[in-house]
Design an enzyme around this catalytic site. Structure first.
Site, mmCIF file in Angstrom:
data_model
loop_
_atom_site.group_PDB
_atom_site.id
_atom_site.type_symbol
_atom_site.label_atom_id
_atom_site.label_comp_id
_atom_site.label_asym_id
_atom_site.label_seq_id
_atom_site.Cartn_x
_atom_site.Cartn_y
_atom_site.Cartn_z
ATOM 1 N N ASN A 189 1.637 7.530 7.269
ATOM 2 C CA ASN A 189 1.502 6.345 6.427
ATOM 3 C C ASN A 189 2.900 5.870 6.039
ATOM 4 O O ASN A 189 3.817 6.662 5.900
ATOM 5 C CB ASN A 189 0.675 6.702 5.181
ATOM 6 C CG ASN A 189 0.673 5.613 4.129
ATOM 7 O OD1 ASN A 189 0.969 5.876 2.964
ATOM 8 N ND2 ASN A 189 0.364 4.391 4.504
ATOM 9 N N CYS A 194 1.508 8.962 -5.611
ATOM 10 C CA CYS A 194 1.867 7.814 -6.439
ATOM 11 C C CYS A 194 3.015 8.161 -7.381
ATOM 12 O O CYS A 194 2.953 9.159 -8.102
ATOM 13 C CB CYS A 194 0.666 7.345 -7.248
ATOM 14 S SG CYS A 194 1.024 5.896 -8.277
ATOM 15 N N HIS A 225 2.655 10.070 3.545
ATOM 16 C CA HIS A 225 3.478 8.881 3.332
ATOM 17 C C HIS A 225 4.921 9.308 3.605
ATOM 18 O O HIS A 225 5.502 10.078 2.845
ATOM 19 C CB HIS A 225 3.335 8.358 1.908
ATOM 20 C CG HIS A 225 4.015 7.055 1.674
ATOM 21 N ND1 HIS A 225 3.670 6.215 0.647
ATOM 22 C CD2 HIS A 225 5.016 6.427 2.341
ATOM 23 C CE1 HIS A 225 4.435 5.128 0.688
ATOM 24 N NE2 HIS A 225 5.256 5.251 1.700
#
Length: 352
Positions: free
Chosen positions: A225, A114, A185
């Site tokens: 992802n 994040c 990700h």
């Protein structure tokens, strides 16, 4: 040896695929702040039985100093279910992981991806990738505390550094601490100058990095992802990787999930219709109102994409999101929504 509900055998805290060949990370719905709460996950579980679901990120502070039940309560139907934690103190993460295991979660995932400023101020999330030794300490503390898999979700780089060695060394260091599952990700996280939304769109996708990680660490489970929006994209990732994780598209177009069990897990095709899923959600709304005092609007917001792409979907969505109807019971709103959606369709199952 312990058998987990989502089809892996656990011994020495290392997950193994059962004889049935089920890979629990083959398809996952991503952890998404403000979206993948327990109501959203219940809805998604009605659509797909085998997909691994993730909570929103829960910080260690919220668990150690806040309302534990509010953050960790879930319906048993949500299994298989992973708890994503945010934090950077090994001892705190170990305690939080133990809480998650005691509550019955099937996996503990550490957020190292994040990029938000709030998360950066807490010295966790994507900025942890700068400190692989600390992440390894965090992982080891959790692995030593629980008997369920501990996994890591991360980016492929920070800011404009596109050196593959950065993410390779991060994964290698953390793997030595006992993590065998990495959810990649496939974008860099730009920690300055971009919002979290822009960080999901502007840094270029580089799936080849995930493939290189799988090549360099063949014994690890590598899950891709980022930017996966249709079944062909999922199939492409599954050709070389162990799994794929879908975020926003699963939320905005949830009916896509209804075909996943048959297409990706070899299950018998579902016979559920959108209407029967909606009816099941109404029953869930009524139970939540009775048991926890939850208003149906807190639940309905997660299923507003159920009829996306069909004529009349906007009218149906408007009924469920109309604040003027909040005083009505959920079952009455459902009936209004169906009448506005297909006013001349006599085959709609009765909701009354």
């Amino acid at each position: 040896m312990k058998t987990l509900e989502y089809g892996v055998l656990q011994t020495s805290k290392t997950p193994h695929i059962t004889a049935a060949g089920r890979n629990p990370w083959r398809l996952c719905v991503a952890p998404m702040m403000d979206w993948t709460d327990r109501h959203c996950r219940y809805f998604h579980r009605l659509l797909t039985r085998h997909t691994l679901l993730y909570t929103e990120m829960v910080t260690t502070g919220a668990l150690l100093h806040g309302d534990v039940a509010r953050h960790l309560r879930f319906d048993a139907a949500e299994h298989p279910l992973a708890l994503q934690l945010g934090g950077s103190e090994p001892a705190d993460l170990a305690l939080a992981a133990r809480m998650g295991a005691d509550w019955g979660y099937d996996e503990i995932n550490l957020n190292c991806g994040c990029p938000s400023e709030r998360v950066q101020r807490g010295a966790f999330g994507a900025c942890l990738m700068r400190e692989p030794d600390l992440v390894a300490d965090c992982v080891k503390a959790m692995v030593d505390s629980v008997s369920i898999p501990v996994t890591v979700k991360h980016r492929i780089g920070l800011d404009h550094n596109e050196n593959y060695g950065f993410v390779r060394d991060f994964v290698g260091t953390v793997a030595k601490a006992g993590c065998t599952v990495f959810i990649v990700h496939a974008r860099n996280a730009w920690l300055k100058g971009l919002s979290p939304k822009e960080n999901r769109e502007i840094p270029p996708l580089r799936y080849d990095i995930a493939l290189r990680l799988k090549h360099d660490f063949p014994r690890l489970t590598i899950v891709a992802n980022g930017g996966l929006r249709d079944s062909s994209a999922l199939q492409a990732q599954l050709q070389g990787l162990d799994g794929a994780m879908v975020g926003r598209e699963a939320y905005h177009n949830p009916w896509w999930l209804a075909g996943w069990d048959a297409e990706f897990f070899g299950a018998t095709p579902s016979t559920s219709s959108r209407e029967t899923i909606e009816q099941a959600m109404v029953g869930y709304m009524e139970r939540e109102a009775h048991e926890h005092g939850t208003h149906w609007s807190s639940i309905a917001r997660h299923m507003l994409g159920l009829y996306n792409g069909l004529p009349g979907a906007r009218h149906w969505r408007q009924q469920w999101s109309d604040h003027r109807l909040k005083h009505l019971p959920a079952r009455e709103v459902a009936a209004l929504a169906q009448r506005s959606f297909r006013p001349r369709d006599a085959d709609i199952p009765a909701l009354a």
